[in-house]
Design an enzyme around this catalytic site. Structure first.
Site, short mmCIF file in Angstrom:
data_model
loop_
_atom_site.label_atom_id
_atom_site.label_comp_id
_atom_site.label_asym_id
_atom_site.label_seq_id
_atom_site.Cartn_x
_atom_site.Cartn_y
_atom_site.Cartn_z
N ASP A 24 0.84 -1.21 0.00
CA ASP A 24 0.00 0.00 0.00
C ASP A 24 0.87 1.26 0.00
O ASP A 24 2.00 1.25 0.50
CB ASP A 24 -0.89 -0.04 1.24
N ASN A 26 1.39 3.45 -2.85
CA ASN A 26 1.99 3.91 -4.12
C ASN A 26 1.48 5.30 -4.51
O ASN A 26 2.25 6.16 -4.96
CB ASN A 26 1.63 2.96 -5.26
N ARG A 37 -0.19 8.87 -10.08
CA ARG A 37 -0.25 7.63 -9.29
C ARG A 37 0.50 6.48 -9.97
O ARG A 37 1.11 5.64 -9.32
CB ARG A 37 -1.70 7.26 -9.03
N HIS A 41 3.08 3.36 -8.88
CA HIS A 41 2.95 1.93 -9.14
C HIS A 41 4.21 1.40 -9.83
O HIS A 41 4.67 0.29 -9.55
CB HIS A 41 1.72 1.66 -10.01
N TRP A 73 -11.28 -2.24 -8.99
CA TRP A 73 -11.94 -1.98 -10.28
C TRP A 73 -12.69 -0.64 -10.24
O TRP A 73 -13.05 -0.09 -11.28
CB TRP A 73 -12.93 -3.11 -10.64
N ARG A 75 -11.47 2.15 -9.39
CA ARG A 75 -10.55 3.29 -9.61
C ARG A 75 -10.75 3.87 -11.02
O ARG A 75 -11.33 3.22 -11.89
CB ARG A 75 -9.10 2.81 -9.47
N LEU A 135 10.89 -20.81 -4.76
CA LEU A 135 9.94 -19.85 -4.16
C LEU A 135 8.66 -19.86 -4.99
O LEU A 135 8.72 -19.79 -6.22
CB LEU A 135 10.56 -18.44 -4.18
N SER A 200 -8.29 -5.34 4.51
CA SER A 200 -8.85 -5.03 3.18
C SER A 200 -9.20 -6.26 2.33
O SER A 200 -8.75 -6.38 1.19
CB SER A 200 -7.86 -4.14 2.41
C1 FPP Z 1 -1.84 0.18 -3.35
O1 FPP Z 1 -1.40 1.51 -3.34
C2 FPP Z 1 -1.27 -0.49 -4.50
C3 FPP Z 1 -1.96 -1.04 -5.51
C4 FPP Z 1 -3.43 -1.03 -5.60
C5 FPP Z 1 -1.27 -1.67 -6.65
C6 FPP Z 1 -0.08 -2.49 -6.30
C7 FPP Z 1 0.68 -2.67 -7.53
C8 FPP Z 1 2.01 -2.60 -7.63
C9 FPP Z 1 2.93 -2.50 -6.48
C10 FPP Z 1 2.57 -2.62 -9.02
C11 FPP Z 1 3.45 -3.74 -9.32
C12 FPP Z 1 2.96 -5.06 -8.84
C13 FPP Z 1 3.49 -6.22 -9.28
C14 FPP Z 1 3.02 -7.51 -8.73
C15 FPP Z 1 4.54 -6.25 -10.28
P1 FPP Z 1 -2.45 2.66 -3.57
O2 FPP Z 1 -2.50 2.96 -5.01
O3 FPP Z 1 -3.75 2.28 -2.94
O4 FPP Z 1 -1.78 3.85 -2.78
P2 FPP Z 1 -2.49 4.94 -1.90
O5 FPP Z 1 -3.22 4.22 -0.80
O6 FPP Z 1 -1.36 5.76 -1.39
O7 FPP Z 1 -3.41 5.68 -2.81
#
Ligand code: FPP
Length: 244
Positions: A24, A26, A37, A41, A73, A75, A135, A200
């Site tokens: 969480d 990103n 955003r 990611h 979905w 978003r 793994l 969540s």
């Molecule tokens: C939550 O942060 C993150 C996500 C919904 C996406 C996670 C995806 C990645 C880390 C990309 C790469 C993944 C792989 C497996 C290669 P958020 O967007 O909810 O952040 P916020 O809470 O700060 O808005």
């Protein structure tokens, strides 16, 4: 290369078998850099590789990453599109590394709802890595735990209806066999980054006895040292699983 002081503190005989992570923060991380955003990611994908490498090196057997929930979905389309394309590119660019490092890819979640090119990339990497054993990397995509539990219930009800299963046979371990995680042990440790302290809709049945670890670090900043800190914390916990 200088060995991390934190890595030295890890007891190699007490490595969790299964680590699950809610990646969480990103979006917030990107906002702080005045970037969009998707930039967050993208950086998050780098943290994924740090944790995958560290897990393989330390002998973690299973690593489950929550990459996209059923709720995600909701978003904006542009973010969903960008994330799907990032996941596809990630799988293509890292496929060889996963294969060479004896890492096997699995997914949980409703993969059929993902864009076709991403479905194809997933299938390809799964196939390529299917004999790997070091793994198990499990990516949760379009995953929701409540939906998974409802689906398991329907499957079991159908087995009873068809006469293949007797009500008396239904117990906790049989139920677990109808979850998408049937082939994996329950997580020993659940990590969530970015300061939120909730689960969540992630692996609700499976984390009954998992140790929970929350950190304020946002996922794109989550380094190997931060992962080692989580593992060290895990190793100090006394796990009784309800016993004494
Ligand atoms: C939550 O942060 C993150 C996500 C919904 C996406 C996670 C995806 C990645 C880390 C990309 C790469 C993944 C792989 C497996 C290669 P958020 O967007 O909810 O952040 P916020 O809470 O700060 O808005």
């Amino acid at each position: 290369m200088i060995m991390s002081k934190l890595l030295e503190q890890i007891d190699k005989d007490k490595i969790p078998v299964h680590v699950a992570i809610i990646m969480d923060g990103n979006g917030r991380w990107a906002k702080k850099q005045q970037k969009d955003r998707l930039f967050g990611h993208n950086r998050g994908a780098q943290s994924v590789m740090h944790v995958v490498e560290a897990s393989a090196d330390l002998g973690v057997g299973y690593l489950t990453l929550y990459a996209f929930s059923t709720e995600n979905w909701g978003r904006p389309q542009s973010e969903i599109k960008g994330l799907m394309s990032l996941l596809g590119k990630f799988l293509k660019s890292e496929a060889q590394k996963l294969y060479k490092n004896n890492i096997r890819l699995h997914t949980i979640g409703d993969i059929g709802t993902l864009p076709l090119p991403l479905q194809k990339a997933i299938q390809d990497v799964k196939k390529k890595t299917e004999c790997n054993t070091r793994l198990h990397l499990i990516i949760a995509l379009s995953y929701g735990s409540r939906a998974e539990i409802v689906q398991a219930t329907k499957l079991i009800a159908n087995e009873v209806k068809q006469g293949h299963l007797d009500m008396a046979q239904i117990d906790e371990s049989l139920f677990a066999q109808y979850l998408e995680t049937a082939d994996f042990p329950d997580p020993d440790l659940l990590i969530r980054t970015s300061g939120e302290q909730r689960v969540s809709n992630f692996l609700l049945y499976q984390i009954s006895y998992s140790e929970l670890y929350f950190t304020n670090i946002e996922w794109p900043d989550f380094s190997k040292d931060d992962y080692y800190r989580a593992l060290i914390s895990f190793q100090t916990r006394k796990r009784t699983c309800g016993k004494i």
